[in-house]
Write a protein that holds these residues in place. Structure first.
Motif, PDB file in Angstrom:
ATOM      1  N   ALA A   1      -3.384   2.258  -7.369  1.00 25.92           N
ATOM      2  CA  ALA A   1      -2.873   2.597  -6.037  1.00 25.92           C
ATOM      3  C   ALA A   1      -3.007   1.403  -5.095  1.00 25.92           C
ATOM      4  O   ALA A   1      -2.083   1.095  -4.333  1.00 25.92           O
ATOM      5  CB  ALA A   1      -3.625   3.808  -5.479  1.00 25.92           C
ATOM      6  N   MET A   2      -4.139   0.739  -5.166  1.00 20.92           N
ATOM      7  CA  MET A   2      -4.359  -0.426  -4.306  1.00 20.92           C
ATOM      8  C   MET A   2      -3.385  -1.552  -4.649  1.00 20.92           C
ATOM      9  O   MET A   2      -2.950  -2.295  -3.766  1.00 20.92           O
ATOM     10  CB  MET A   2      -5.802  -0.918  -4.432  1.00 20.92           C
ATOM     11  N   ALA A   3      -3.019  -1.663  -5.909  1.00 20.21           N
ATOM     12  CA  ALA A   3      -2.137  -2.742  -6.346  1.00 20.21           C
ATOM     13  C   ALA A   3      -0.728  -2.604  -5.784  1.00 20.21           C
ATOM     14  O   ALA A   3      -0.037  -3.600  -5.609  1.00 20.21           O
ATOM     15  CB  ALA A   3      -2.088  -2.799  -7.873  1.00 20.21           C
ATOM     16  N   VAL A   4      -0.285  -1.392  -5.490  1.00 22.30           N
ATOM     17  CA  VAL A   4       1.075  -1.216  -4.985  1.00 22.30           C
ATOM     18  C   VAL A   4       1.147  -1.120  -3.464  1.00 22.30           C
ATOM     19  O   VAL A   4       2.236  -1.112  -2.898  1.00 22.30           O
ATOM     20  CB  VAL A   4       1.766   0.027  -5.607  1.00 22.30           C
ATOM     21  N   MET A   5       0.001  -1.077  -2.822  1.00 23.96           N
ATOM     22  CA  MET A   5       0.007  -0.978  -1.357  1.00 23.96           C
ATOM     23  C   MET A   5       0.718  -2.184  -0.751  1.00 23.96           C
ATOM     24  O   MET A   5       0.456  -3.325  -1.111  1.00 23.96           O
ATOM     25  CB  MET A   5      -1.420  -0.866  -0.821  1.00 23.96           C
TER      26      MET A   5
END
Length: 83
Positions: free
Chosen positions: A55-59
């Protein structure tokens, strides 16, 4: 169903009673729901830490082009649902 016995702290018992009263169910039902949620959490094929990492990678990678989206997201969501 299998009958079982557990020991709770005074605080746990008090909060469970409040939750059960608020939901209009028994304490046992509140406990069963909590156990089901915990089981579902543990059954996930992807570990929690990996899901957070993904999730953090696509923010920030997707841009709508709408300048006031953060302030008016409810309005835009409602408009989209009306389509």
């Amino acid at each position: 169903m299998v009958r079982t016995q557990i020991q709770l702290t005074e605080r746990q018992a008090r909060e469970l009673k409040r939750m059960a009263a608020r939901e209009g169910v028994s304490m046992a039902e509140v406990i069963r729901k909590a156990v089901d949620a915990k089981i579902r959490e543990g059954v996930s094929e992807v570990p929690w830490e990996e899901r957070v990492r993904r999730a953090m990678a696509v923010m920030g990678k997707f841009h709508s082009g709408i300048k006031d989206l953060a302030a008016n997201h409810d309005k835009y969501l409602a408009e989209d649902y009306m389509k």
